[in-house]
Design an enzyme around this catalytic site. Structure first.
Site, PDB file in Angstrom:
ATOM      1  N   ASP A   1      21.626 -23.929 129.871  1.00  0.00           N
ATOM      2  CA  ASP A   1      20.398 -24.655 129.707  1.00  0.00           C
ATOM      3  C   ASP A   1      20.294 -25.150 128.376  1.00  0.00           C
ATOM      4  OD1 ASP A   1      17.592 -24.742 131.326  1.00  0.00           O
ATOM      5  OD2 ASP A   1      16.970 -23.864 129.351  1.00  0.00           O
TER       6      ASP A   1
ATOM      7  N   GLU B   1      23.645 -28.641 130.214  1.00  0.00           N
ATOM      8  CA  GLU B   1      22.466 -29.539 130.323  1.00  0.00           C
ATOM      9  C   GLU B   1      22.314 -30.343 129.347  1.00  0.00           C
ATOM     10  OE1 GLU B   1      17.789 -29.891 131.590  1.00  0.00           O
ATOM     11  OE2 GLU B   1      18.656 -28.109 130.271  1.00  0.00           O
TER      12      GLU B   1
END
Ligand code: GLC
Length: 564
Positions: free
Chosen positions: A214, A277
Site C-alpha cells: 500500500d 502501489e
C-alpha cells in the site's frame, strides 16, 4: 535465460517466466466477495467456497485487500495487528485453509501489506501516544504545534483537510495522510523497518506468495517537514489534497532504500513477489523496480490505463511509451484497469467499450491485474446518501466523484436476493448494484456469449499463446481516430470526463519466435474497413462480437488475428 525482473533475451520461453510475469493477478475486496456467516460482510470461508470459480477464470494469483485485525475506519487499511486476521473475516486457521486450498488449485495467494501507517488502535500507537518519552513515541511522526498553536505545516490528507491531528494528552500533532485513525509510522526509525520486514516473513512462512504494498511511494517524508509548494492549477471544488505539490511527502529518494530492505526480506524466500502501489509518471514509476544489483518492486503498479483518456491515439501513445521505457529499464511490464479506489472500468469507458477494454488489458505485454467482478462487466453501484461509508467520500462531501463505495459493491453471484452474496434476510454492508439480476455469475456461466465466458476465452488464449504471454509489442499505424482531450485523474476516484469513450482504432502485434498475434481495438462506434496489409493470409482467433466479418472492424469491436 531468465534474469532479474524479467530482463528478456531471445531464448526466453514461457516456462522460464516467473508466475508473476506469465500470470494474471485477480484482486478480491474481501468484504464484498462472499459472505459465509450471514453478517452482511464477506469473509475468508466465503472465498474458500468460491475457489473453483476463481480457478475457472484462468487467473494465476488472488490478492486480498487487507484482512488483518482492524477497527475498519478505512475498511482494513488501518491495521491494528499486522499478524492477526480480523474476526469479521475469520481466523488464522481459516486463512491457512484458504492458502492450502488455493495452492491445491494452482492459485498463488497475495496479501495487502500496509506499512506506511497503522491504526490508531494498534498497541504501538496506544503506547506511543501515552507519553512523550514512551519508547514507542518515535515509531510515529510527532511535531510541536506551530507558534500560533496551529498545525505544524501545510501537508494535506488524501481524504480532505490537514494531515495533522492534535493529541491533547501529549500536546503534539501526529501525521496521517489518510484518516486520523491511520497515524503514519516513522520509517526513518530502523526498529519500524525491522518489524515490517518481520511481518513479511511471518506471512511468507505461512505460505503467502506475494504482497501488494500500500502507498509504497509515500514511505519517506521530508525530515525537515517543510511546507509543500502551492499547486497553481488547483481550483476550489477539486480535492484539497491536490492544492499543494507533494514534493516533501511523495517519491523521496530514501523511499527506495526502504523498499530495498523489504525486497531483501522477500528474497530470503523462493519465488515471492511484491507489487507496489505507486501513482507516478512512467519514468519515475519505473525507478521503483530498482536495478539488477539493487532490486525493489517486482512490479511497480502501472495505473496509466486508468489515468489516460480513453481513445485510440492517447492509449497507443501511452502503451508505446510505457513499453519502450520498460524495455529500456529491463523491468517487467504490468497493466491495471480497475481497483477498489477507482470507478469500475465498465462505467468509466461505457458498456459499448467494455469488451475492447477487457481485450486490451489481457493482450498487452505485461502482467494484468483484474478487479473482482470486472470479468462480469460489473458497473458502479448506486449508493444512497444514507449508505455512504467510505471515509474519502465522508471527508470531502463537496467534491463529486471521490467516493469509492460504488466500485466496492457485493460480487454478483446470481439473481437471488442480494445477488447470492449474503442471506436474503441480511443487509449487505453496501447495497448490491441494481443490474445484478442480469449481470451475475450464474447467468453468465451458462451463456457461451457472456462477458464471463469472453473473459475466460481471453485468459485461455493468452495462456496458450507464447506471443501473448511473453512476445514483443509493436503498434501499427491505422490512421484512424480523433482523440478527445480531457484532464487526468488521481488516486481515490475522480471525474468521469477523462474516460469518455473516444474514437479511433488501436492495432498492435505481439510476436514470439515466429508466432504473431494482431490485436485490433475499435475505440469508436463507427465501422472501419480492414485494409491492413498484415491481414493477408491471417486467421481470426476471436471477436468481441457475433459474426465477425473478414473485411470490417465494427464499431466498438475487438478482434484477435493469428498472422501468417
Ligand atoms: C491505498 C489504498 C486505499 C487506502 C489508502 C490508505 O491507496 O488503495 O484504499 O484508502 O491506501 O491506506
Amino acid at each position: 535465460m531468465f534474469c532479474y525482473a524479467g530482463r528478456m533475451t531471445h531464448s526466453l520461453t514461457a516456462g522460464q517466466l516467473k508466475w508473476w510475469q506469465s500470470g494474471i493477478i485477480y484482486q478480491i475486496y474481501p468484504r464484498s466477495f462472499q459472505d459465509s456467516n450471514n453478517d452482511g460482510i464477506g469473509d475468508l470461508n466465503g472465498v474458500t467456497a468460491r475457489l473453483d470459480y476463481l480457478a475457472s477464470l484462468g487467473v494465476t494469483a488472488i490478492w486480498f485487500s487487507p484482512i488483518f485485525t482492524s477497527p475498519m475506519k478505512d475498511f482494513g487499511y488501518d491495521v491494528a495487528d499486522y499478524k492477526g486476521i480480523d474476526p469479521l473475516f475469520g481466523t488464522l486457521d481459516d486463512f491457512d485453509t484458504l492458502v492450502r486450498e488455493a495452492h491445491a488449485r494452482g492459485l498463488k495467494v497475495m496479501l495487502d501489506f500496509v506499512p506506511n501507517h497503522s491504526s490508531d488502535e494498534h498497541p504501538w500507537f496506544v503506547e506511543a501516544r501515552s507519553s512523550r518519552d514512551n519508547p514507542r513515541r518515535d515509531w510515529y511522526m510527532w511535531r510541536d504545534p506551530a507558534p500560533d498553536g496551529g498545525v505544524p505545516n501545510n501537508w494535506k490528507s488524501f481524504f480532505g483537510g490537514s494531515a495533522w491531528t492534535y493529541d491533547d494528552a501529549t500536546g503534539q500533532y501526529y501525521l496521517h495522510q489518510f484518516v486520523s485513525g491511520q497515524p503514519e509510522l516513522n520509517w526513518a526509525n530502523p526498529d519500524v523497518r525491522r518489524e515490517m520486514a518481520d511481518t513479511l516473513r511471518f506471512w511468507m512462512q505461512r505460505g503467502v506468495d506475494g504482497f501488494r504494498v500500500d502507498v509504497i511511494w509515500l514511505l519517506a517524508k521530508d525530515p525537515d517537514y517543510r511546507d509543500e509548494p502551492r499547486n497553481p492549477d488547483w481550483r476550489p471544488g477539486q480535492p484539497e489534497h491536490n492544492s499543494v505539490q507533494h514534493i516533501h511527502t511523495q517519491d523521496l529518494p530514501l523511499t527506495h532504500a526502504y523498499i530495498r530492505e523489504l525486497r531483501a526480506a522477500l528474497d530470503e524466500f523462493d519465488d515471492r513477489m511484491m507489487v507496489g502501489e505507486i501513482y507516478l509518471p512512467i519514468d519515475t514509476l519505473l525507478t521503483y523496480a530498482g536495478t539488477p544489483d539493487a532490486p525493489e518492486c517486482h512490479l511497480p503498479f502501472n495505473f496509466h490505463l486508468i489515468l489516460t483518456p480513453w481513445n485510440a491515439a492517447d492509449i497507443r501513445k501511452l502503451v508505446d511509451e510505457y513499453d519502450a521505457a520498460v524495455t529500456r529499464s529491463g523491468s517487467w511490464p504490468n497493466w491495471v484497469l480497475g481497483n477498489h479506489d477507482q470507478h469500475r472500468f465498465a462505467t468509466r469507458v461505457g458498456r459499448e467499450q467494455y469488451r475492447a477494454a477487457q481485450t486490451l488489458l489481457l493482450t498487452l505485454r505485461g502482467t494484468p491485474t483484474v478487479y473482482y467482478g470486472d470479468e462480469l462487466g460489473m458497473e458502479d453501484g448506486f449508493i444512497p446518501a444514507d449508505r455512504v461509508v467510505d471515509p474519502a467520500a465522508l471527508g470531502q462531501p463537496d467534491v463529486p466523484g471521490v467516493g469509492r463505495d460504488p466500485e466496492r459493491t457485493p460480487m454478483q453471484w446470481s439473481a437471488e436476493p442480494h445477488a447470492g452474496f449474503t442471506d436474503a434476510h441480511v443487509q449487505p454492508w453496501l447495497p448490491v448494484a441494481e443490474n445484478f439480476t442480469a449481470v451475475n455469475v450464474a447467468a453468465q456461466d451458462v451463456d457461451p456469449a457472456s462477458d464471463l465466458n469472453y473473459f475466460r476465452t481471453l485468459t485461455r488464449l493468452r495462456r496458450d499463446s507464447a506471443a501473448l504471454t511473453l512476445g514483443t509489442y509493436r503498434s501499427l499505424e491505422t490512421g484512424a481516430g480523433q482523440p478527445i482531450q480531457t484532464g487526468p485523474t488521481a488516486l481515490t476516484g475522480g471525474s468521469f470526463e477523462n474516460t469518455q469513450a473516444g474514437s479511433g482504432v488501436f492495432a498492435f502485434v505481439r510476436e514470439h519466435e515466429g508466432e504473431r498475434v494482431l490485436v485490433l481495438l475499435n475505440f469508436g462506434a463507427q465501422d472501419v474497413p480492414l485494409t491492413l496489409p498484415e491481414l493477408h493470409g491471417a486467421s481470426l482467433l476471436l471477436s468481441s462480437q457475433d459474426g465477425a466479418g473478414a473485411d470490417t472492424l465494427r464499431g466498438n469491436e475487438a478482434q484477435l488475428w493469428r498472422l501468417a
